[in-house]
Design a protein around this motif. Structure first.
Motif, mmCIF file in Angstrom:
data_model
loop_
_atom_site.group_PDB
_atom_site.id
_atom_site.type_symbol
_atom_site.label_atom_id
_atom_site.label_comp_id
_atom_site.label_asym_id
_atom_site.label_seq_id
_atom_site.Cartn_x
_atom_site.Cartn_y
_atom_site.Cartn_z
ATOM 1 N N ASP A 11 7.772 50.597 38.924
ATOM 2 C CA ASP A 11 7.783 51.451 40.109
ATOM 3 C C ASP A 11 6.382 51.583 40.708
ATOM 4 O OD1 ASP A 11 10.632 52.479 40.122
ATOM 5 O OD2 ASP A 11 10.015 52.950 38.074
ATOM 6 N N SER A 17 9.395 51.873 45.105
ATOM 7 C CA SER A 17 10.364 52.923 44.776
ATOM 8 C C SER A 17 9.764 54.326 44.708
ATOM 9 C CB SER A 17 11.006 52.607 43.421
ATOM 10 O OG SER A 17 10.002 52.431 42.436
ATOM 11 N N TYR A 81 18.522 51.772 43.079
ATOM 12 C CA TYR A 81 18.082 50.629 42.285
ATOM 13 C C TYR A 81 19.086 49.486 42.354
ATOM 14 C CZ TYR A 81 14.031 52.944 40.317
ATOM 15 O OH TYR A 81 12.813 53.536 40.180
ATOM 16 N N THR A 111 11.054 54.304 33.756
ATOM 17 C CA THR A 111 12.405 54.393 34.305
ATOM 18 C C THR A 111 13.440 53.913 33.286
ATOM 19 O OG1 THR A 111 11.568 54.089 36.544
ATOM 20 C CG2 THR A 111 13.876 53.571 36.199
ATOM 21 N N LEU A 115 18.612 51.165 34.961
ATOM 22 C CA LEU A 115 18.195 51.114 36.359
ATOM 23 C C LEU A 115 17.302 49.904 36.608
ATOM 24 C CD1 LEU A 115 17.391 54.882 37.022
ATOM 25 C CD2 LEU A 115 19.490 53.635 37.562
ATOM 26 N N ALA A 119 18.162 46.709 39.125
ATOM 27 C CA ALA A 119 17.295 46.285 40.225
ATOM 28 C C ALA A 119 16.915 44.818 40.101
ATOM 29 C CB ALA A 119 16.047 47.160 40.258
#
Length: 213
Positions: A11, A17, A81, A111, A115, A119
């Motif tokens: 991220d 994000s 995501y 994270t 997720l 992604a």
């Protein structure tokens, strides 16, 4: 970079994000009838997923378990995501380049693993990485150097042959405890720390375009 392996943050480094995360904690509290404190992001920004869930339960009396908080927050952001969040510019080109060069690559992220996998599968990059390691899997936050030692060990290369690529100052400070080559990546979310990131990193980039050959 001449390293044989790279540990990437996700991220704010590979995926754009951070704006989603910036409002997430406040939105979660509002959903439970709690007015979030003005400094909420400052409080939780260095926390792991599990630590922030624990904080919500204990500090605000949210009538859920930590795992239930995790599940609710995951659900709030799962669609982002799985369907929407883009890579930062030139990331795919650079990752494709490193893959062709035989560089081992991995992800170290706060994270949730599901997720991250959603992604990277959507973005066609899941097979670029040897592994995805998360704070939830280790029980450690990215403030702790030990999580970087674990990532290095999983990559099975000497520290001096590995680069760690991060956008957050507190992560870079922890990663500096290794002998890895530290690359700081500019992100708007951590722009106030950019001067210090530049000072302590071995290299900094404003864009992944600088890593293209």
């Amino acid at each position: 970079m001449k390293q044989k392996g790279i540990i990437f943050d996700m991220d704010g480094t590979l995926i754009d994000s951070m704006p989603v995360w910036q409002n997430l904690g406040g939105n979660f509290l509002r959903n439970h009838g709690v007015k979030p404190p003005d400094n909420l992001n400052d409080i939780i920004t260095t926390m792991s997923f599990q630590e922030s869930s624990r904080y919500f339960v204990k500090a605000f009396g949210i009538p859920l378990t930590e795992d239930e908080v995790n599940a609710e927050i995951n659900e709030m952001i799962r669609e982002n995501y799985g369907k929407h969040l883009p890579l930062k510019p030139f990331v795919k080109e650079v990752l494709d380049q490193y893959r062709r060069q035989g560089i081992k690559m991995s992800i170290l992220t706060a994270t949730d693993r599901a997720l991250a996998e959603a992604a990277f599968k959507r973005l066609g990059l899941i097979d670029h990485f040897d592994f995805i390691l998360t704070c939830g899997m280790t029980g450690l936050s990215k403030r702790q150097p030990e999580i970087y030692y674990q990532a290095v060990e999983s990559l099975e290369l000497p520290e001096k042959e590995i680069a760690i690529v991060e956008d957050s100052l507190y992560c870079i400070q922890a990663a500096k405890n290794t002998e890895c080559y530290i690359v700081g990546v500019y992100d708007e979310f951590s722009k106030n720390d950019w001067d210090e990131i530049k000072r302590i990193s071995d290299r900094t980039i404003n864009s992944f375009e600088e890593l293209k050959k």
